[in-house]
Design a protein around this motif. Structure first.
Motif, PDB file in Angstrom:
ATOM      1  N   ASP A  38       0.821  -1.200   0.000  1.00  0.00           N
ATOM      2  CA  ASP A  38       0.000   0.000   0.000  1.00  0.00           C
ATOM      3  C   ASP A  38       0.859   1.256   0.000  1.00  0.00           C
ATOM      4  O   ASP A  38       0.614   2.189  -0.774  1.00  0.00           O
ATOM      5  N   ALA A  39       1.880   1.285   0.847  1.00  0.00           N
ATOM      6  CA  ALA A  39       2.750   2.461   0.929  1.00  0.00           C
ATOM      7  C   ALA A  39       3.457   2.721  -0.398  1.00  0.00           C
ATOM      8  O   ALA A  39       3.535   3.859  -0.861  1.00  0.00           O
ATOM      9  N   ILE A  40       3.964   1.678  -1.013  1.00  0.00           N
ATOM     10  CA  ILE A  40       4.690   1.836  -2.270  1.00  0.00           C
ATOM     11  C   ILE A  40       3.745   2.241  -3.393  1.00  0.00           C
ATOM     12  O   ILE A  40       4.049   3.129  -4.195  1.00  0.00           O
ATOM     13  N   THR A  41       2.591   1.609  -3.444  1.00  0.00           N
ATOM     14  CA  THR A  41       1.622   1.932  -4.484  1.00  0.00           C
ATOM     15  C   THR A  41       1.127   3.364  -4.344  1.00  0.00           C
ATOM     16  O   THR A  41       0.997   4.092  -5.334  1.00  0.00           O
ATOM     17  N   ARG A  42       0.899   3.817  -3.108  1.00  0.00           N
ATOM     18  CA  ARG A  42       0.470   5.198  -2.888  1.00  0.00           C
ATOM     19  C   ARG A  42       1.581   6.182  -3.259  1.00  0.00           C
ATOM     20  O   ARG A  42       1.313   7.213  -3.862  1.00  0.00           O
ATOM     21  N   ARG A  43       2.832   5.859  -2.910  1.00  0.00           N
ATOM     22  CA  ARG A  43       3.950   6.726  -3.278  1.00  0.00           C
ATOM     23  C   ARG A  43       4.046   6.816  -4.795  1.00  0.00           C
ATOM     24  O   ARG A  43       4.200   7.893  -5.366  1.00  0.00           O
TER      25      ARG A  43
END
Length: 52
Positions: A38-43
Motif C-alpha cells: 500500500d505504501a509503495i503503491t500510494r507513493r
C-alpha cells in the motif's frame, strides 16, 4: 487500496525493480506485506500525479 479495488493488481505490473527492492526491504524490516504494498503503491501514484 481496498478489497474491492480492481486497480491494485494492475498497479503491481507498473512497479519498477526499485519498487520491488523497497518492498523486500520493508518486509525484512518487519512491515506487513499489505502495508508495504500500500505504501509503495500510494507513493508511486503520488509521484505519477505530481509529474503530470
Amino acid at each position: 487500496m481496498t478489497a474491492g479495488d480492481e486497480a491494485f493488481p494492475s498497479a503491481l505490473d507498473q512497479w519498477t525493480p526499485e519498487d520491488w527492492q523497497e518492498y523486500r526491504s520493508r518486509i525484512e524490516d518487519g512491515e506487513g506485506s499489505v502495508r508495504a504494498m500500500d505504501a509503495i503503491t500510494r507513493r508511486w501514484a503520488r509521484e505519477t500525479e505530481a509529474s503530470r
